[in-house]
Enzyme design. Sequence first.
Site, mmCIF file in Angstrom:
data_model
loop_
_atom_site.group_PDB
_atom_site.id
_atom_site.type_symbol
_atom_site.label_atom_id
_atom_site.label_comp_id
_atom_site.label_asym_id
_atom_site.label_seq_id
_atom_site.Cartn_x
_atom_site.Cartn_y
_atom_site.Cartn_z
ATOM 1 N N GLY A 32 26.416 74.110 75.624
ATOM 2 C CA GLY A 32 26.325 73.993 74.163
ATOM 3 C C GLY A 32 24.920 74.111 73.601
ATOM 4 N N SER A 262 14.285 73.518 59.010
ATOM 5 C CA SER A 262 14.830 72.421 59.840
ATOM 6 C C SER A 262 15.206 71.268 58.913
ATOM 7 C CB SER A 262 13.808 71.990 60.887
ATOM 8 O OG SER A 262 12.540 71.775 60.289
ATOM 9 N N HIS A 443 0.606 47.208 86.654
ATOM 10 C CA HIS A 443 -0.721 47.483 86.104
ATOM 11 C C HIS A 443 -1.459 48.461 87.000
ATOM 12 C CE1 HIS A 443 -4.560 46.878 84.124
ATOM 13 N NE2 HIS A 443 -5.092 46.791 85.329
#
Length: 465
Positions: A32, A262, A443
């Site tokens: 699609g 758009s 981290h």
Amino acid sequence: MIGGGPGGYATALYGAAAGLDVAVVELDKVGGTCLHRGCVPAKEFLETAAVRRTVSAAAAFGIGSPSDDRPAVHFEVSQQRKQQVVDQLFRGLSGLMKGRGITVFPGTGVLLPGRRVRVTADDGSTTELGGTNVVLAAGSLPRTIPGFDVDGTTVLTSDEVLDLEHVPPSVAVIGGGAIGCEFASMFSDLGASVTVLEALPTILAGCDEDAAAVVARSFRKRGIQVHTGVQVTGHAPVPGGGGTVVSFGEGQQVTVASVVVSVGRRPRSEGLVEPGTGVVVDERGFVVADEYMRTGEPGVWAVGDIVAGTPQLAHVGFAEAIVAVRSMLGEPVVPVDYGAVPWAIYCHPEVAFAGMTEAAARAAGIDVLVKKDPFGGNSRARIIGETDGLVKVIAERRPDGSAGRILGVHMAGPWVTEQLGAGYLAVNWEATPDEVARFIQPHPSLSETFGETVLALTGRGLHVG
Ligand code: NAI
């Protein structure tokens, strides 16, 4: 299934996995809009743009020389790469469907009374199929505006942009929503001069205003002209070719090589349902379905962009497909919570969010606590050199003043589309900052900014007050 896009193929795959006998009617290619004319090719080009941005800034890392700051774009190569990515995914999807025993009928499907579907092939021949259940998943098409006839060279929609053979030197983008901002960002990073024309007072109007402001600031810094609150009145091609003059606002004009329209997508429902069924199509052409994806006709379901009042997102189509199949099977099912689905917009900087914006929460009369942490203080963001952006978390304020349920998580900045997961879970798990703040973020990582923002909502942040 009528339609083999994300809504249709997900229904087919999930249905087949549950043991149903499934046929899909598809007039083009399975996959699609998302796979062939939307999400996948658009994000592939945005990655091309990101590569150019990275290479342009490489001298700061001691790689190459400062004179390499405008590397050439060989767009035909970018096109080939995009097509390879799409083709590989298409082959994968086709193989997966075949492997599950799903039959694809090429042609245009029309729902007839009695849960029957007429399929008209390209050569005009017709076949009729019948099913215990029929799912309408015909998707959507780009909307256009009067005076801007799409010709594929001067006036484009997303369909044509993704087939361009070169980057136009200058582009006007009409509509500053998700598609408009992604294309504006992409064209600018590929070297075009870009103007965005948006009717509303801000670009990315559906996003939290702090996240949208990050994108607006970045666009400004990169020289993208953004005009908000303007109506576009028309365009006049430059005589002899070479672009067109777009008129907007109070007599303002911009001359560009191409215009990208758009301004939203419309449902692809013309001729989809013959009279005589209980399926309700609303005045805008969307199919009306309830939270279990049932239409007004027993045994007929609708999923994806064609459904009225739901976000037009591939992943919402996937979720609706699962709801529809489980409902058909009479299994327990939790409907899609449309107000809390994940949103991911891949312009630079990226935007990702789930749940309520601060403005929406306040408008709903909710007393809120809000914390924001900018990426500027994040060590990984410094390392990669992408410090624009922030994480913002909105929580309900309890009567004692402490933070209760997390209502919204909004992110703008580096790789936030990949970081939203924890925030999405927090919103949908109806978690509180106390609960989420216990979990550790690695981290140095960009995700520490989300952890830090949530910690701040407990009343004691390490870095954020
Ligand atoms: P949109 O509805 O998100 O944005 C369209 C914008 O155009 C709005 O801001 C609107 O105010 C503006 N507009 C409308 N008419 C106008 C006019 N005449 N002049 C100037 N501005 C005008 O639609 P968009 O961006 O076309 O996307 C279509 C759908 O696809 C949306 O539902 C979107 O969410 C979805 N989508 C999502 C993506 C993502 O989440 N990454 C990417 C691409 C599409």
